[in-house]
Design a protein around this motif. Structure first.
Motif, PDB file in Angstrom:
ATOM      1  N   ILE A   1      -1.084   8.941  -4.183  1.00 28.46           N
ATOM      2  CA  ILE A   1      -2.492   8.829  -3.782  1.00 28.46           C
ATOM      3  C   ILE A   1      -2.564   9.071  -2.275  1.00 28.46           C
ATOM      4  O   ILE A   1      -2.091   8.249  -1.475  1.00 28.46           O
ATOM      5  N   LYS A   2      -3.155  10.175  -1.888  1.00 30.68           N
ATOM      6  CA  LYS A   2      -3.145  10.579  -0.481  1.00 30.68           C
ATOM      7  C   LYS A   2      -3.901   9.613   0.423  1.00 30.68           C
ATOM      8  O   LYS A   2      -3.479   9.359   1.555  1.00 30.68           O
ATOM      9  N   CYS A   3      -5.017   9.068  -0.049  1.00 29.00           N
ATOM     10  CA  CYS A   3      -5.797   8.151   0.801  1.00 29.00           C
ATOM     11  C   CYS A   3      -5.007   6.874   1.101  1.00 29.00           C
ATOM     12  O   CYS A   3      -5.108   6.311   2.196  1.00 29.00           O
ATOM     13  N   LEU A   4      -4.196   6.428   0.138  1.00 28.44           N
ATOM     14  CA  LEU A   4      -3.354   5.255   0.368  1.00 28.44           C
ATOM     15  C   LEU A   4      -2.234   5.564   1.360  1.00 28.44           C
ATOM     16  O   LEU A   4      -1.861   4.711   2.179  1.00 28.44           O
ATOM     17  N   LEU A   5      -1.709   6.788   1.298  1.00 29.59           N
ATOM     18  CA  LEU A   5      -0.675   7.183   2.254  1.00 29.59           C
ATOM     19  C   LEU A   5      -1.241   7.252   3.672  1.00 29.59           C
ATOM     20  O   LEU A   5      -0.572   6.860   4.635  1.00 29.59           O
TER      21      LEU A   5
ATOM     22  N   THR B   1       6.357   9.506   5.674  1.00 30.74           N
ATOM     23  CA  THR B   1       5.017   9.473   5.068  1.00 30.74           C
ATOM     24  C   THR B   1       4.243  10.749   5.378  1.00 30.74           C
ATOM     25  O   THR B   1       3.556  11.294   4.501  1.00 30.74           O
ATOM     26  N   VAL B   2       4.370  11.236   6.616  1.00 31.76           N
ATOM     27  CA  VAL B   2       3.702  12.498   6.987  1.00 31.76           C
ATOM     28  C   VAL B   2       4.236  13.652   6.149  1.00 31.76           C
ATOM     29  O   VAL B   2       3.463  14.474   5.615  1.00 31.76           O
ATOM     30  N   GLN B   3       5.562  13.728   6.012  1.00 27.53           N
ATOM     31  CA  GLN B   3       6.169  14.801   5.226  1.00 27.53           C
ATOM     32  C   GLN B   3       5.785  14.701   3.750  1.00 27.53           C
ATOM     33  O   GLN B   3       5.494  15.718   3.100  1.00 27.53           O
TER      34      GLN B   3
ATOM     35  N   MET C   1      -0.052   4.990   6.792  1.00 24.10           N
ATOM     36  CA  MET C   1       0.303   5.510   8.111  1.00 24.10           C
ATOM     37  C   MET C   1      -0.505   4.816   9.205  1.00 24.10           C
ATOM     38  O   MET C   1       0.006   4.508  10.290  1.00 24.10           O
ATOM     39  N   SER C   2      -1.781   4.562   8.928  1.00 25.70           N
ATOM     40  CA  SER C   2      -2.644   3.903   9.908  1.00 25.70           C
ATOM     41  C   SER C   2      -2.136   2.498  10.210  1.00 25.70           C
ATOM     42  O   SER C   2      -2.089   2.076  11.383  1.00 25.70           O
ATOM     43  N   PHE C   3      -1.742   1.759   9.164  1.00 25.09           N
ATOM     44  CA  PHE C   3      -1.177   0.419   9.352  1.00 25.09           C
ATOM     45  C   PHE C   3       0.127   0.487  10.152  1.00 25.09           C
ATOM     46  O   PHE C   3       0.381  -0.353  11.020  1.00 25.09           O
TER      47      PHE C   3
ATOM     48  N   VAL D   1       0.842  -1.207   0.000  1.00 24.31           N
ATOM     49  CA  VAL D   1       0.000   0.000   0.000  1.00 24.31           C
ATOM     50  C   VAL D   1       0.873   1.252   0.000  1.00 24.31           C
ATOM     51  O   VAL D   1       0.617   2.213  -0.733  1.00 24.31           O
ATOM     52  N   GLY D   2       1.913   1.249   0.831  1.00 24.98           N
ATOM     53  CA  GLY D   2       2.814   2.398   0.906  1.00 24.98           C
ATOM     54  C   GLY D   2       3.549   2.640  -0.398  1.00 24.98           C
ATOM     55  O   GLY D   2       3.694   3.790  -0.835  1.00 24.98           O
TER      56      GLY D   2
END
Length: 252
Positions: A84-88, A235-237, A92-94, A75-76
């Motif tokens: 794709i922002k929703c995948l990022l 990932t946040v950055q 992050m959630s995972f 996914v990452g």
């Protein structure tokens, strides 16, 4: 530095750390599969029978974490390549989920380590007591592994040869396992003088084997935690810069 250049650099490092994360996850997955399916290793044989299903629980836990890490890595990778922002966000959630789970499991493992080690020694003592019992033919894989340990490591019993006195399945009290001497006989017990057997017990070897496997898992877990800190930060950055790039594309 322009936003586009920042995104490229962050993608590069994210892919590098994500690759390491995936490799460590696959190691956990492989370790779980080994414990689950291999019946020729001492730990699996000792803790996979009767009511004691420690190996089954532990291997399922490793398989679960390894599978989640493998899926999260995919996914990452897709989210960063396609931006794709929703995948990022999902990635992050995972990462956070796996991070918290690993911390909880590490604390639990540390708290239960001594208990598991005591169960390990008690189970070995049980195998020695049951060794050679014709009514327990299903236990033969355990006895064969114990014979292999004693024969190859030149040791006898968990702490020494006198431990075999508690075994009630011998034809006479002087018998000991043939693996306690350099014998190629394919039977459970041999009639030999006590002074011709291996004098050292197998406890040191068994404890070293146990500690080495715990150490390997601990090293993988610590490595995963460190990698995840970098991955969550990157990932946040990357998410922020992709969003900025979408709002102000001329700055890229």
């Amino acid at each position: 530095m322009k936003i586009g250049e920042k995104i490229l650099i962050q993608k590069y490092y994210l892919h590098v750390f994500n690759g390491i994360f995936l490799a460590l996850g696959l190691m956990l997955l492989t370790f779980g599969l080994w414990l689950f399916f291999d019946r020729n290793n001492l730990f699996s044989v000792l803790f996979s029978s009767g009511e004691n299903q420690l190996v089954a629980y532990f291997s399922c836990m490793l398989l679960g974490i390894g599978s989640v890490i493998t899926f999260a890595s995919a996914v990452g990778f897709l989210g960063s390549v396609k931006e794709i922002k929703c995948l990022l966000v999902t990635y992050m959630s995972f990462q956070i989920l796996v991070f918290v789970t690993q911390i909880a499991i590490s604390v639990l493992t540390f708290m239960k380590k001594e208990e598991v080690h005591n169960q390990w020694n008690n189970r070995i003592d049980e195998v020695i007591s049951e060794y050679g019992n014709e009514s327990l033919a299903e236990q033969e894989p355990m006895w064969n592994i114990l014979n292999a340990v004693q024969y190859n490591m030149e040791c006898c019993g968990r702490y020494n040869v006198t431990q075999w006195e508690r075994n009630k399945n011998k034809e006479n009290s002087t018998q000991i396992p043939c693996s306690c001497i350099k014998s190629s006989l394919k039977k459970w017990f041999c009639d030999v003088p006590r002074d011709s057997t291996y004098s050292m017990g197998c406890e040191e070897y068994l404890n070293t084997w146990f500690e080495n496997n715990v150490l390997i898992l601990t090293a993988i877990t610590i490595s995963l935690l460190i990698i995840q800190v970098f991955l969550i930060t990157l990932t946040v950055q990357l998410f922020r810069n992709i969003r900025k790039n979408n709002i102000w594309p001329n700055e890229s």
